[in-house]
Design a protein around this motif. Structure first.
Motif, mmCIF file in Angstrom:
data_model
loop_
_atom_site.group_PDB
_atom_site.id
_atom_site.type_symbol
_atom_site.label_atom_id
_atom_site.label_comp_id
_atom_site.label_asym_id
_atom_site.label_seq_id
_atom_site.Cartn_x
_atom_site.Cartn_y
_atom_site.Cartn_z
ATOM 1 N N LYS A 47 21.926 -37.096 -5.217
ATOM 2 C CA LYS A 47 20.688 -36.719 -4.527
ATOM 3 C C LYS A 47 19.462 -37.293 -5.217
ATOM 4 O O LYS A 47 18.636 -37.967 -4.603
ATOM 5 C CB LYS A 47 20.550 -35.189 -4.464
ATOM 6 N N SER A 48 19.361 -36.982 -6.510
ATOM 7 C CA SER A 48 18.185 -37.448 -7.244
ATOM 8 C C SER A 48 18.145 -38.967 -7.265
ATOM 9 O O SER A 48 17.080 -39.576 -7.137
ATOM 10 C CB SER A 48 18.188 -36.871 -8.660
ATOM 11 N N SER A 49 19.305 -39.582 -7.368
ATOM 12 C CA SER A 49 19.345 -41.051 -7.361
ATOM 13 C C SER A 49 18.840 -41.608 -6.040
ATOM 14 O O SER A 49 18.092 -42.582 -6.001
ATOM 15 C CB SER A 49 20.772 -41.544 -7.610
ATOM 16 N N LEU A 60 13.090 -39.099 -11.858
ATOM 17 C CA LEU A 60 13.742 -37.800 -11.739
ATOM 18 C C LEU A 60 14.780 -37.623 -12.839
ATOM 19 O O LEU A 60 15.500 -38.554 -13.182
ATOM 20 C CB LEU A 60 14.434 -37.680 -10.377
ATOM 21 N N PRO A 61 14.871 -36.432 -13.385
ATOM 22 C CA PRO A 61 15.952 -36.180 -14.329
ATOM 23 C C PRO A 61 17.271 -36.304 -13.563
ATOM 24 O O PRO A 61 17.417 -35.757 -12.484
ATOM 25 C CB PRO A 61 15.711 -34.725 -14.755
ATOM 26 N N ARG A 62 18.160 -37.100 -14.110
ATOM 27 C CA ARG A 62 19.467 -37.262 -13.467
ATOM 28 C C ARG A 62 20.552 -37.027 -14.493
ATOM 29 O O ARG A 62 20.298 -36.973 -15.685
ATOM 30 C CB ARG A 62 19.652 -38.693 -12.941
ATOM 31 N N VAL A 67 21.257 -30.334 -13.093
ATOM 32 C CA VAL A 67 20.022 -30.818 -13.714
ATOM 33 C C VAL A 67 18.804 -30.320 -12.944
ATOM 34 O O VAL A 67 17.842 -29.833 -13.528
ATOM 35 C CB VAL A 67 20.019 -32.356 -13.783
ATOM 36 N N THR A 68 18.885 -30.444 -11.618
ATOM 37 C CA THR A 68 17.758 -29.996 -10.789
ATOM 38 C C THR A 68 17.901 -28.498 -10.565
ATOM 39 O O THR A 68 18.807 -28.051 -9.877
ATOM 40 C CB THR A 68 17.786 -30.736 -9.435
ATOM 41 N N ARG A 69 17.002 -27.727 -11.194
ATOM 42 C CA ARG A 69 17.142 -26.281 -11.086
ATOM 43 C C ARG A 69 15.967 -25.601 -10.381
ATOM 44 O O ARG A 69 15.935 -24.399 -10.240
ATOM 45 C CB ARG A 69 17.367 -25.671 -12.480
ATOM 46 N N ILE A 140 11.894 -33.425 -0.572
ATOM 47 C CA ILE A 140 12.177 -32.242 -1.387
ATOM 48 C C ILE A 140 13.532 -32.411 -2.050
ATOM 49 O O ILE A 140 14.557 -32.550 -1.374
ATOM 50 C CB ILE A 140 12.164 -30.962 -0.522
ATOM 51 N N ASP A 141 13.529 -32.434 -3.364
ATOM 52 C CA ASP A 141 14.791 -32.505 -4.109
ATOM 53 C C ASP A 141 15.222 -31.079 -4.398
ATOM 54 O O ASP A 141 14.438 -30.269 -4.894
ATOM 55 C CB ASP A 141 14.579 -33.278 -5.422
ATOM 56 N N LEU A 142 16.455 -30.785 -4.082
ATOM 57 C CA LEU A 142 16.922 -29.410 -4.248
ATOM 58 C C LEU A 142 18.076 -29.358 -5.228
ATOM 59 O O LEU A 142 18.808 -30.341 -5.400
ATOM 60 C CB LEU A 142 17.383 -28.859 -2.892
HETATM 61 MG MG MG Z 1 19.576 -33.900 -9.014
#
Ligand code: MG
Ligand code: GDP
Length: 612
Positions: A47-49, A60-62, A67-69, A140-142
């Motif tokens: 997702k983040s990628s 984005l932290p990947r 990782v995505t909190r 929106i990154d979830l």
């Molecule tokens: Mg992520």
């Protein structure tokens, strides 16, 4: 293309306005009415990628694990030229030209809310990226959907994450970017499962397949990408992001994109689809869709903005508009409010509002009752008349009529009238004071200004005190006037009455032996009583006249005159002190005014785009 970008840019601006206003959603909010794109998928599905490659920058932290909190609301703003930078809503005006620092700030800001634990939070992080190299988009990154809780996480985390993600993607305006890794079965894809639930028709779901490069040799994702495995309304897009090895080697975005394009161009499986694959294509596809979604929504957005503006205007009217800052405007405001108060006060007196009738009550009931209660019976008793007459006569009894005795008896009787006269003055004073208090409470305009309220009350009460003093002097003077000069006619008439005394033989000018006899004294007593009664009737009429003249009429005419003169000479600083509002009210008004301004700004921008 240019129009589309300005349209999405406009929406971004409105969204930012809403965010600044603390308008994070909820029924009927502007945020709700605008489309955004949310990235949904299992953990480490890429997702983040994908987001990063749409943006074209590493920020984005990947990595592996969760990782995505916190939700990350990412707004891309295309700039014409210049360097690119990021900005966080929680750190406004601070520009981040370095995207590694952005990544660190996201991680830190996540920890700030969730602690270092693996907790998740639904409080979003707002990030804007300004760059000549992006397409205007809100993404929106979830946090990734997960199947099991790992060590340190509460059991509820699986459900919690799903609920949070659902709360974003179930909104009808949310465009869903459903990410499924190609090396897993699409049928078991968490993203597709959730998307199907909230968007059964698939009209707002975009299927994205990542990790095409990681598929087993000899297999491909053509069934999925060509829509045979799972049909969506929009075409599926395949993506090749950087692998963990690429990330470790710091392969940059440009190189990664080139590599991705080469991958598709040279792929025996996907070569024929190359122009419809890859992150750049995905970004364009999304923008196009977003444009038509926004186009369709513009009328309802304008309607919503208008409705909100109307509500805010009404609220401002209720709270009272802000006052001008210059002295003239402040003086005007103060005088306006004094006049409003004065109008209401007069209505109370003149009968538009209740209370004025109580003044008539003083004259019609209280005064006559008090006059009636005066102790004339005792004062003009036989015993007292004898005492006063003989004291006045001194060593020689009066010869014809006890002139001195009469005067003393009348004088001392009239003194009794002072009490009821003063009492009437006081009673009317208290009615007026009460009406001032009531009128202040009823002056809507004054409600916001407690200081001015008490200033006006103090000034009005001060004036009423002055009127009372004057009124008191006047009614006492009325009584004194009665003492100063007696009505001669009354006594003239008396002397013509024949004295039907017990001693018919004696002539009037002869001192009689019963000069202090009961009959004679009783006669004197009744004469004095008749005279006092006559004066009483007069005062019953003249005291109200004096009271109305000095108090009621003056209150109507000049209650605040003195105050006006004072205020007129005041400095701006003193004036603003008088208009010192309840601070919480002031804050509320400012907040609403600010909201109103932003909404009006948003409307102005929509109007300027020219969509109807
Ligand atoms: Mg992520
Ligand atoms: P997220 O948890 O869904 O946000 O996934 P990330 O974007 O953090 O990616 C998780 C891991 O998968 C990272 O190590 C990425 O390098 C890797 N990854 C993501 N997409 C691809 C891809 O298309 N190909 C390859 N080889 N690796 C990928």
């Amino acid at each position: 293309m240019a129009t589309m970008e300005s349209l999405i840019g406009l929406v971004n601006r409105i969204q930012r306005a809403c965010t600044v206003l603390g308008d994070h959603g909820g029924e009927g909010s502007l945020w709700e009415a605008l489309p955004s794109v949310a990235v949904v998928g299992g953990q480490s599905s890429g997702k983040s990628s994908v987001l990063e490659s749409i943006v074209g920058r590493d920020f984005l932290p990947r990595g592996s694990g969760i990782v995505t909190r916190r939700p990350l609301v990412l707004q891309l703003h295309k700039t014409e030229s210049g360097s690119e930078y990021a900005e966080f809503l929680h750190a406004p005006r601070r520009k981040y030209p370095d995207f590694a620092a952005v990544r660190k700030e996201i991680a830190d800001e996540t920890d700030r809310i969730t602690g270092k634990s693996k907790q998740i939070s639904n409080v979003p992080i707002h990030l804007s990226i300004y760059s000549p190299h992006v397409v205007n988009l809100t993404l929106i990154d979830l946090p990734g959907l997960t199947k099991v809780a790992v060590e340190g996480q509460p059991e509820s985390i699986v459900r919690d994450i799903e609920e949070m993600v659902r709360s974003y993607v179930e909104k009808p305006n949310c465009i869903i970017l459903a990410i499924s890794p190609a090396n897993q079965d699409i049928a078991t894809s968490d993203a597709i499962k959730l998307a199907r639930e909230v968007d059964p028709s698939g009209e707002r779901t975009f299927g994205v397949v990542t990790k095409l490069d990681l598929m087993d040799k000899g297999t491909n994702a053509l069934d999925v990408l060509e829509g045979r495995s799972y049909r969506l309304q929009h075409p599926w897009v395949g993506i090749v992001n950087r692998s963990q090895a690429d990330i470790n080697k710091n392969v940059d975005m440009i190189a990664a994109r080139r590599k991705e394009q080469e991958y598709f161009a040279n792929s025996p499986d996907y070569g024929h689809l190359a122009h419809k694959m890859g992150s750049e294509y995905l970004a364009k596809l999304l923008s196009k869709h977003l444009e038509s979604a926004i186009r369709a929504r513009i009328p309802s957005i304008v309607a919503l903005i208008n409705k909100t503006i109307d509500e805010l205007e009404a609220e401002l009217d209720r709270l009272g508009r802000p006052i001008g800052v210059d002295g003239g405007a402040q003086l005007y405001t103060i005088l306006e409010m004094c006049r409003a108060f004065d109008r209401i006060f007069k209505e109370h007196l003149d009968g538009g509002r209740p209370g004025g009738d109580r003044i008539y009550g003083v004259f019609d009931n209280q005064l006559p009752a008090a006059l009636k209660k005066l102790p004339f019976d005792r004062h003009l008793s036989l015993h007292n008349v004898r005492k006063v007459i003989s004291e006045a006569d001194g060593y020689q009894p009066h010869l014809i009529a006890p002139e001195q005795g009469y005067r003393r008896l009348i004088d001392s009787s009239l003194g009794y009238f002072k009490g009821p006269a003063e009492a009437s003055v006081d009673a009317v004073h208290f009615v007026l004071k009460e009406l001032v208090r009531k009128s202040i409470g009823e002056t809507e305009e004054l409600k916001r200004f407690p200081t001015l309220q008490s200033d006006i009350a103090a000034a009005a009460n001060e004036a009423l005190e002055r009127f009372r003093d004057d009124s008191r002097k006047t009614v006492l003077r009325l009584v004194e006037m009665e003492s100063a000069y007696l009505t001669v006619d009354f006594f003239r008439k008396l002397s013509h009455e024949p004295d039907k005394g017990s001693n018919p033989g004696s002539t009037p000018n002869t001192p009689a032996p019963d000069r202090y006899g009961d009959h004679h004294l009783r006669k004197i007593g009744s004469n004095v009583s008749a005279y006092v009664g006559m004066v009483c009737d007069t005062l019953k009429n003249t005291i109200p006249k004096a009271v109305v003249h000095c108090q009621v009429r003056e209150a109507k005419r000049s209650l605040l005159n003195y105050f006006y003169a004072q205020v007129g000479g005041r400095e701006k600083k003193q004036l603003s002190a008088m208009l010192d509002e309840d601070p919480s009210l002031m804050e509320k008004r400012n907040a609403i005014a600010k909201r109103l301004e932003l909404y009006k700004h948003a409307r102005g921008e929509i109007d300027s785009v020219g969509w109807k």
